[in-house]
Scaffold this motif. Structure first.
Motif, PDB file in Angstrom:
ATOM      1  N   PRO A  45      42.620  38.194  35.654  1.00  0.00           N
ATOM      2  CA  PRO A  45      42.113  38.966  36.790  1.00  0.00           C
ATOM      3  C   PRO A  45      42.892  40.272  36.919  1.00  0.00           C
ATOM      4  CG  PRO A  45      43.358  37.062  37.560  1.00  0.00           C
ATOM      5  CD  PRO A  45      43.289  36.969  36.070  1.00  0.00           C
ATOM      6  N   PRO A  46      42.212  41.385  37.195  1.00  0.00           N
ATOM      7  CA  PRO A  46      42.915  42.654  37.353  1.00  0.00           C
ATOM      8  C   PRO A  46      43.644  42.691  38.696  1.00  0.00           C
ATOM      9  CG  PRO A  46      40.609  42.948  37.854  1.00  0.00           C
ATOM     10  CD  PRO A  46      40.768  41.528  37.390  1.00  0.00           C
ATOM     11  N   VAL A  72      40.146  48.360  42.118  1.00  0.00           N
ATOM     12  CA  VAL A  72      40.523  47.613  40.925  1.00  0.00           C
ATOM     13  C   VAL A  72      41.509  48.502  40.181  1.00  0.00           C
ATOM     14  CG1 VAL A  72      39.707  46.535  38.803  1.00  0.00           C
ATOM     15  CG2 VAL A  72      38.287  46.459  40.859  1.00  0.00           C
ATOM     16  N   ASN A  73      42.777  48.100  40.173  1.00  0.00           N
ATOM     17  CA  ASN A  73      43.868  48.943  39.695  1.00  0.00           C
ATOM     18  C   ASN A  73      44.157  48.751  38.210  1.00  0.00           C
ATOM     19  OD1 ASN A  73      44.671  50.136  42.276  1.00  0.00           O
ATOM     20  ND2 ASN A  73      45.180  48.040  42.819  1.00  0.00           N
ATOM     21  N   VAL A  74      43.170  48.997  37.385  1.00  0.00           N
ATOM     22  CA  VAL A  74      43.370  48.946  35.943  1.00  0.00           C
ATOM     23  C   VAL A  74      42.374  49.905  35.302  1.00  0.00           C
ATOM     24  CG1 VAL A  74      41.815  46.987  35.570  1.00  0.00           C
ATOM     25  CG2 VAL A  74      43.647  47.402  33.949  1.00  0.00           C
ATOM     26  N   GLU A  75      42.850  50.651  34.318  1.00  0.00           N
ATOM     27  CA  GLU A  75      41.973  51.576  33.596  1.00  0.00           C
ATOM     28  C   GLU A  75      41.194  50.777  32.563  1.00  0.00           C
ATOM     29  OE1 GLU A  75      42.268  55.712  31.040  1.00  0.00           O
ATOM     30  OE2 GLU A  75      44.056  54.878  31.949  1.00  0.00           O
ATOM     31  N   CYS A  76      39.882  50.704  32.751  1.00  0.00           N
ATOM     32  CA  CYS A  76      39.048  49.840  31.913  1.00  0.00           C
ATOM     33  C   CYS A  76      37.940  50.598  31.204  1.00  0.00           C
ATOM     34  CB  CYS A  76      38.400  48.744  32.761  1.00  0.00           C
ATOM     35  SG  CYS A  76      39.478  47.387  33.146  1.00  0.00           S
ATOM     36  N   MET A 114      31.716  39.607  44.805  1.00  0.00           N
ATOM     37  CA  MET A 114      31.839  40.740  43.889  1.00  0.00           C
ATOM     38  C   MET A 114      32.292  40.171  42.543  1.00  0.00           C
ATOM     39  SD  MET A 114      34.740  43.689  43.970  1.00  0.00           S
ATOM     40  CE  MET A 114      35.220  44.473  42.448  1.00  0.00           C
ATOM     41  N   PHE A 115      31.608  40.561  41.483  1.00  0.00           N
ATOM     42  CA  PHE A 115      32.000  40.184  40.128  1.00  0.00           C
ATOM     43  C   PHE A 115      32.448  41.439  39.405  1.00  0.00           C
ATOM     44  CE2 PHE A 115      30.829  40.082  35.635  1.00  0.00           C
ATOM     45  CZ  PHE A 115      31.597  39.021  35.202  1.00  0.00           C
ATOM     46  N   PHE A 116      33.575  41.371  38.701  1.00  0.00           N
ATOM     47  CA  PHE A 116      34.077  42.498  37.919  1.00  0.00           C
ATOM     48  C   PHE A 116      34.511  41.990  36.555  1.00  0.00           C
ATOM     49  CE2 PHE A 116      37.535  44.925  36.130  1.00  0.00           C
ATOM     50  CZ  PHE A 116      37.020  46.207  36.152  1.00  0.00           C
ATOM     51  N   LYS A 117      34.174  42.810  35.538  1.00  0.00           N
ATOM     52  CA  LYS A 117      34.567  42.492  34.165  1.00  0.00           C
ATOM     53  C   LYS A 117      34.831  43.800  33.447  1.00  0.00           C
ATOM     54  CE  LYS A 117      32.711  40.220  30.049  1.00  0.00           C
ATOM     55  NZ  LYS A 117      31.556  39.506  29.513  1.00  0.00           N
ATOM     56  N   GLY A 118      35.907  43.853  32.679  1.00  0.00           N
ATOM     57  CA  GLY A 118      36.211  45.051  31.917  1.00  0.00           C
ATOM     58  C   GLY A 118      37.342  44.800  30.938  1.00  0.00           C
ATOM     59  N   THR A 119      37.508  45.724  30.004  1.00  0.00           N
ATOM     60  CA  THR A 119      38.570  45.655  29.013  1.00  0.00           C
ATOM     61  C   THR A 119      39.537  46.796  29.264  1.00  0.00           C
ATOM     62  OG1 THR A 119      36.984  44.775  27.416  1.00  0.00           O
ATOM     63  CG2 THR A 119      39.059  45.607  26.534  1.00  0.00           C
ATOM     64  N   SER A 120      40.817  46.476  29.423  1.00  0.00           N
ATOM     65  CA  SER A 120      41.791  47.520  29.723  1.00  0.00           C
ATOM     66  C   SER A 120      41.934  48.459  28.528  1.00  0.00           C
ATOM     67  CB  SER A 120      43.151  46.922  30.081  1.00  0.00           C
ATOM     68  OG  SER A 120      43.720  46.271  28.979  1.00  0.00           O
ATOM     69  N   VAL A 121      42.131  49.729  28.836  1.00  0.00           N
ATOM     70  CA  VAL A 121      42.288  50.739  27.794  1.00  0.00           C
ATOM     71  C   VAL A 121      43.601  50.499  27.050  1.00  0.00           C
ATOM     72  CG1 VAL A 121      42.589  53.213  27.398  1.00  0.00           C
ATOM     73  CG2 VAL A 121      40.879  52.418  29.022  1.00  0.00           C
ATOM     74  N   LYS A 144      43.959  29.822  49.623  1.00  0.00           N
ATOM     75  CA  LYS A 144      45.246  30.437  49.278  1.00  0.00           C
ATOM     76  C   LYS A 144      44.977  31.847  48.765  1.00  0.00           C
ATOM     77  CE  LYS A 144      49.208  29.601  46.314  1.00  0.00           C
ATOM     78  NZ  LYS A 144      49.720  28.812  45.207  1.00  0.00           N
ATOM     79  N   LYS A 145      45.803  32.812  49.175  1.00  0.00           N
ATOM     80  CA  LYS A 145      45.611  34.203  48.744  1.00  0.00           C
ATOM     81  C   LYS A 145      45.800  34.300  47.230  1.00  0.00           C
ATOM     82  CE  LYS A 145      48.607  37.790  48.970  1.00  0.00           C
ATOM     83  NZ  LYS A 145      48.490  38.353  47.667  1.00  0.00           N
ATOM     84  N   PRO A 146      44.831  34.889  46.526  1.00  0.00           N
ATOM     85  CA  PRO A 146      44.984  35.067  45.078  1.00  0.00           C
ATOM     86  C   PRO A 146      46.182  35.978  44.766  1.00  0.00           C
ATOM     87  CG  PRO A 146      42.707  35.432  45.750  1.00  0.00           C
ATOM     88  CD  PRO A 146      43.519  35.336  46.998  1.00  0.00           C
ATOM     89  N   HIS A 147      46.925  35.645  43.720  1.00  0.00           N
ATOM     90  CA  HIS A 147      48.150  36.379  43.371  1.00  0.00           C
ATOM     91  C   HIS A 147      47.888  37.837  42.996  1.00  0.00           C
ATOM     92  CE1 HIS A 147      46.667  35.237  39.407  1.00  0.00           C
ATOM     93  NE2 HIS A 147      47.417  36.191  38.921  1.00  0.00           N
ATOM     94  N   PHE A 148      46.701  38.168  42.547  1.00  0.00           N
ATOM     95  CA  PHE A 148      46.384  39.521  42.091  1.00  0.00           C
ATOM     96  C   PHE A 148      45.854  40.416  43.216  1.00  0.00           C
ATOM     97  CE2 PHE A 148      42.768  36.736  41.461  1.00  0.00           C
ATOM     98  CZ  PHE A 148      41.756  37.418  42.123  1.00  0.00           C
ATOM     99  N   LEU A 149      45.673  39.869  44.421  1.00  0.00           N
ATOM    100  CA  LEU A 149      45.066  40.587  45.539  1.00  0.00           C
ATOM    101  C   LEU A 149      46.144  41.056  46.512  1.00  0.00           C
ATOM    102  CD1 LEU A 149      42.362  41.419  46.818  1.00  0.00           C
ATOM    103  CD2 LEU A 149      42.353  39.214  47.982  1.00  0.00           C
TER     104      LEU A 149
END
Length: 160
Positions: A8-9, A24-28, A40-47, A98-103
């Motif tokens: 997860p980003p 979403v704090n990743v350059e994808c 919300m669904f998100f999918k991407g590949t980090s640069v 439980k709060k997700p670790h990435f949020l």
């Protein structure tokens, strides 16, 4: 990390009475996202590193999926999402126990509920641009005569 190798980003969020801000704090590259009333669904590949990112956020309350504004700033993706119903702030973004670790909360965008903050507040550069006269030169308000300052009366003159 999930068993399928997708990570997860990092996601930050803030809200107002009628709007959610999700970053979403990743350059994808190869970005794919989808909004429903509940998620919300998100999918991407980090640069950097070609890491596969994927996440589904199940919102605490309903949103309006037709009123989502997306802004790709290359280093991150910003989403402005209208809540289905205007009302009090949500205590959390998701319905997870439980709060997700990435949020994380985005304190740069956060405004306390009931504060006097006005979203139409302009920044300093907008303020300066609004002060320009028709010929493009800045026009500053008359702040009075600065030469007549009462606390300067007993200051000795500087010597050469």
């Amino acid at each position: 990390m999930s068993s399928n190798g997708k990570v997860p980003p990092s996601i930050s969020w803030a809200q107002r009475n009628d709007v959610l801000y999700i970053i979403v704090n990743v350059e994808c590259k190869d970005v794919d996202y989808k909004f429903t009333e509940d998620s919300m669904f998100f999918k991407g590949t980090s640069v950097v590193g070609n890491i596969q990112h994927e996440v589904t956020l199940n919102f605490l309350n309903k949103i309006n999926p037709e009123k989502v504004i997306t802004k790709n700033i290359s280093r991150c993706l910003e989403f402005t999402i209208c809540k289905k119903e205007t009302g009090p702030y949500w205590p959390t973004l998701t319905n997870d126990k439980k709060k997700p670790h990435f949020l994380k909360v985005d304190f740069n965008k956060w405004v306390d509920e009931g504060s006097d903050y006005d979203d139409t507040t302009t920044d300093f550069y907008d303020y300066l641009n609004n002060m320009k006269t028709p010929d493009g030169k800045p026009s500053f308000p008359d702040l009075g005569d600065f030469d007549d300052d009462s606390d300067d009366e007993n200051i000795p003159q500087l010597s050469d």
